[in-house]
Design a protein around this motif. Structure first.
Motif, PDB file in Angstrom:
ATOM      1  N   GLY A 109      48.769  38.900  43.422  1.00  0.00           N
ATOM      2  CA  GLY A 109      48.039  37.946  44.244  1.00  0.00           C
ATOM      3  C   GLY A 109      46.753  37.486  43.577  1.00  0.00           C
ATOM      4  O   GLY A 109      46.392  36.305  43.620  1.00  0.00           O
ATOM      5  N   PHE A 110      46.064  38.433  42.939  1.00  0.00           N
ATOM      6  CA  PHE A 110      44.835  38.094  42.225  1.00  0.00           C
ATOM      7  C   PHE A 110      45.106  37.119  41.084  1.00  0.00           C
ATOM      8  O   PHE A 110      44.397  36.117  40.917  1.00  0.00           O
ATOM      9  CB  PHE A 110      44.181  39.367  41.682  1.00  0.00           C
ATOM     10  CG  PHE A 110      43.217  39.115  40.557  1.00  0.00           C
ATOM     11  CD1 PHE A 110      41.962  38.594  40.801  1.00  0.00           C
ATOM     12  CD2 PHE A 110      43.588  39.378  39.239  1.00  0.00           C
ATOM     13  CE1 PHE A 110      41.084  38.339  39.755  1.00  0.00           C
ATOM     14  CE2 PHE A 110      42.728  39.124  38.187  1.00  0.00           C
ATOM     15  CZ  PHE A 110      41.462  38.610  38.450  1.00  0.00           C
ATOM     16  N   GLN A 155      40.295  36.139  51.551  1.00  0.00           N
ATOM     17  CA  GLN A 155      40.192  35.289  50.364  1.00  0.00           C
ATOM     18  C   GLN A 155      39.460  36.015  49.241  1.00  0.00           C
ATOM     19  O   GLN A 155      39.852  35.964  48.077  1.00  0.00           O
ATOM     20  CB  GLN A 155      39.469  33.982  50.706  1.00  0.00           C
ATOM     21  CG  GLN A 155      40.281  33.007  51.518  1.00  0.00           C
ATOM     22  CD  GLN A 155      39.438  31.834  51.992  1.00  0.00           C
ATOM     23  OE1 GLN A 155      38.521  32.006  52.791  1.00  0.00           O
ATOM     24  NE2 GLN A 155      39.741  30.656  51.483  1.00  0.00           N
ATOM     25  N   LEU A 156      38.373  36.677  49.610  1.00  0.00           N
ATOM     26  CA  LEU A 156      37.574  37.383  48.608  1.00  0.00           C
ATOM     27  C   LEU A 156      38.338  38.576  48.036  1.00  0.00           C
ATOM     28  O   LEU A 156      38.117  38.968  46.889  1.00  0.00           O
ATOM     29  CB  LEU A 156      36.252  37.846  49.225  1.00  0.00           C
ATOM     30  CG  LEU A 156      35.156  38.240  48.233  1.00  0.00           C
ATOM     31  CD1 LEU A 156      34.591  37.005  47.535  1.00  0.00           C
ATOM     32  CD2 LEU A 156      34.038  38.994  48.937  1.00  0.00           C
ATOM     33  N   PHE A 157      39.233  39.126  48.823  1.00  0.00           N
ATOM     34  CA  PHE A 157      40.038  40.269  48.382  1.00  0.00           C
ATOM     35  C   PHE A 157      40.850  39.920  47.138  1.00  0.00           C
ATOM     36  O   PHE A 157      41.055  40.753  46.259  1.00  0.00           O
ATOM     37  CB  PHE A 157      40.967  40.693  49.527  1.00  0.00           C
ATOM     38  CG  PHE A 157      41.775  41.931  49.246  1.00  0.00           C
ATOM     39  CD1 PHE A 157      41.272  43.184  49.528  1.00  0.00           C
ATOM     40  CD2 PHE A 157      43.056  41.838  48.711  1.00  0.00           C
ATOM     41  CE1 PHE A 157      42.024  44.326  49.278  1.00  0.00           C
ATOM     42  CE2 PHE A 157      43.816  42.969  48.450  1.00  0.00           C
ATOM     43  CZ  PHE A 157      43.293  44.222  48.739  1.00  0.00           C
ATOM     44  N   PHE A 158      41.297  38.674  47.053  1.00  0.00           N
ATOM     45  CA  PHE A 158      42.125  38.258  45.930  1.00  0.00           C
ATOM     46  C   PHE A 158      41.380  37.439  44.874  1.00  0.00           C
ATOM     47  O   PHE A 158      41.946  37.126  43.827  1.00  0.00           O
ATOM     48  CB  PHE A 158      43.322  37.445  46.430  1.00  0.00           C
ATOM     49  CG  PHE A 158      44.336  38.277  47.177  1.00  0.00           C
ATOM     50  CD1 PHE A 158      45.137  39.177  46.499  1.00  0.00           C
ATOM     51  CD2 PHE A 158      44.468  38.163  48.548  1.00  0.00           C
ATOM     52  CE1 PHE A 158      46.073  39.959  47.174  1.00  0.00           C
ATOM     53  CE2 PHE A 158      45.394  38.936  49.236  1.00  0.00           C
ATOM     54  CZ  PHE A 158      46.197  39.834  48.552  1.00  0.00           C
ATOM     55  N   CYS A 159      40.124  37.107  45.137  1.00  0.00           N
ATOM     56  CA  CYS A 159      39.381  36.309  44.160  1.00  0.00           C
ATOM     57  C   CYS A 159      37.894  36.362  44.487  1.00  0.00           C
ATOM     58  O   CYS A 159      37.495  36.123  45.629  1.00  0.00           O
ATOM     59  CB  CYS A 159      39.859  34.853  44.175  1.00  0.00           C
ATOM     60  SG  CYS A 159      39.021  33.805  42.981  1.00  0.00           S
ATOM     61  N   ASN A 160      37.079  36.659  43.500  1.00  0.00           N
ATOM     62  CA  ASN A 160      35.632  36.668  43.722  1.00  0.00           C
ATOM     63  C   ASN A 160      35.088  35.246  43.556  1.00  0.00           C
ATOM     64  O   ASN A 160      34.838  34.785  42.446  1.00  0.00           O
ATOM     65  CB  ASN A 160      34.949  37.617  42.736  1.00  0.00           C
ATOM     66  CG  ASN A 160      33.456  37.700  42.994  1.00  0.00           C
ATOM     67  OD1 ASN A 160      32.967  37.267  44.034  1.00  0.00           O
ATOM     68  ND2 ASN A 160      32.726  38.267  42.047  1.00  0.00           N
ATOM     69  N   TYR A 161      34.879  34.580  44.665  1.00  0.00           N
ATOM     70  CA  TYR A 161      34.354  33.222  44.637  1.00  0.00           C
ATOM     71  C   TYR A 161      32.828  33.187  44.533  1.00  0.00           C
ATOM     72  O   TYR A 161      32.239  32.126  44.366  1.00  0.00           O
ATOM     73  CB  TYR A 161      34.761  32.472  45.910  1.00  0.00           C
ATOM     74  CG  TYR A 161      36.223  32.105  45.975  1.00  0.00           C
ATOM     75  CD1 TYR A 161      36.711  31.003  45.282  1.00  0.00           C
ATOM     76  CD2 TYR A 161      37.122  32.855  46.733  1.00  0.00           C
ATOM     77  CE1 TYR A 161      38.053  30.655  45.337  1.00  0.00           C
ATOM     78  CE2 TYR A 161      38.476  32.510  46.797  1.00  0.00           C
ATOM     79  CZ  TYR A 161      38.926  31.412  46.106  1.00  0.00           C
ATOM     80  OH  TYR A 161      40.256  31.064  46.157  1.00  0.00           O
TER      81      TYR A 161
END
Length: 255
Positions: A239-240, A144-150
């Motif tokens: 994806g990002f 999940q973090l690979f595609f979005c910095n939560y």
């Protein structure tokens, strides 16, 4: 004795905000902390503002760089001298709520998490609420973090005894994302504290405000940090962008 937290704060021409930031740290109910502020060659009165606090509070430390190197260099400089079991991050224009450290450290202990973060509220340059809270999924995986910095940088804390000190990229942007990715690559998943513990200041002149800049810097993370080729990096950017435009807004709540 409560565990020592090392707070990493880079600063550059922040005289308008740094006093409020320091005061938000001093207001913490968890009082065992050191705040390491690294000034990146400010030309305003940032230094004087910090020194005024240092006179009465030995927990605040100031390092002045001899040349401007960017936030990544400043954060690494602070990290090199940090001695706390936990490493926390707070930029010079953001704020913490009084129970931020106490709540987050208890959450980490109760859930056996060496790295976590929290939700945060947004404020404008004058400190006024923007009716916006940024949340996150109940669990966040490496994928999940690979595609979005939560992870909001002002909320991230990790256990340096578990991970060691994670070197920070000297790139001008997205250093925090690379740190979180490094941590999650080892532990696979983490959980956010399910409440807002900080205030993120939205500034008109911030690099973060530029959508084009965000795309460019994220592409650089895929190419340089993950060492992916051009084609794979472009697919990752698709994806990002999908996650950024479709998924992440689901976690932005109106207050």
């Amino acid at each position: 004795m409560k565990e020592l937290v090392s707070i990493i704060t880079p600063t550059y021409n922040s005289e308008k905000f740094i006093s409020a930031t320091i005061q938000s740290v001093q207001s913490q109910t968890h009082s065992n902390w050191e705040m390491i502020i690294v000034d990146d060659c400010s030309s305003d009165k940032t230094i004087e503002s910090i020194q005024n606090f240092m006179e009465d509070d030995h927990r605040i430390h100031l390092i002045q760089l001899s040349k401007n190197g960017g936030a990544g260099v400043a954060r690494n400089t602070a990290l090199n001298v940090a001695i706390g079991k936990h490493i926390a991050f707070l930029d010079a224009d953001d704020l913490w709520k009084p129970k931020k450290l106490a709540t987050q450290l208890a959450f980490m202990q109760n859930n056996n998490l060496p790295f976590t973060f929290s939700f945060y509220d947004c404020i404008d340059e004058g400190g006024n609420l923007l009716n916006k809270r940024v949340e996150a999924p109940k669990t966040v995986s490496y994928k999940q973090l690979f595609f979005c910095n939560y992870v909001g940088n002002l909320t991230g804390i990790y256990n340096s005894e578990y991970f060691g000190k994670i070197a920070i990229s000297s790139s001008r942007k997205r250093q925090d994302w690379m740190v979180w990715l490094t941590l999650l690559k080892k532990i696979k998943t983490t959980q956010p504290v399910p409440e807002s513990l900080a205030f993120y200041r939205v500034r008109e002149d911030s690099i973060s405000a530029s959508k084009g800049s965000l795309v460019t810097h994220n592409y650089s993370v895929y190419r340089q940090f993950h060492k992916l080729n051009v084609v794979v990096s472009l697919f990752c950017m698709i994806g990002f962008l999908f996650t950024q435009l479709v998924v992440k807004p689901l976690y932005v709540k109106k207050l």
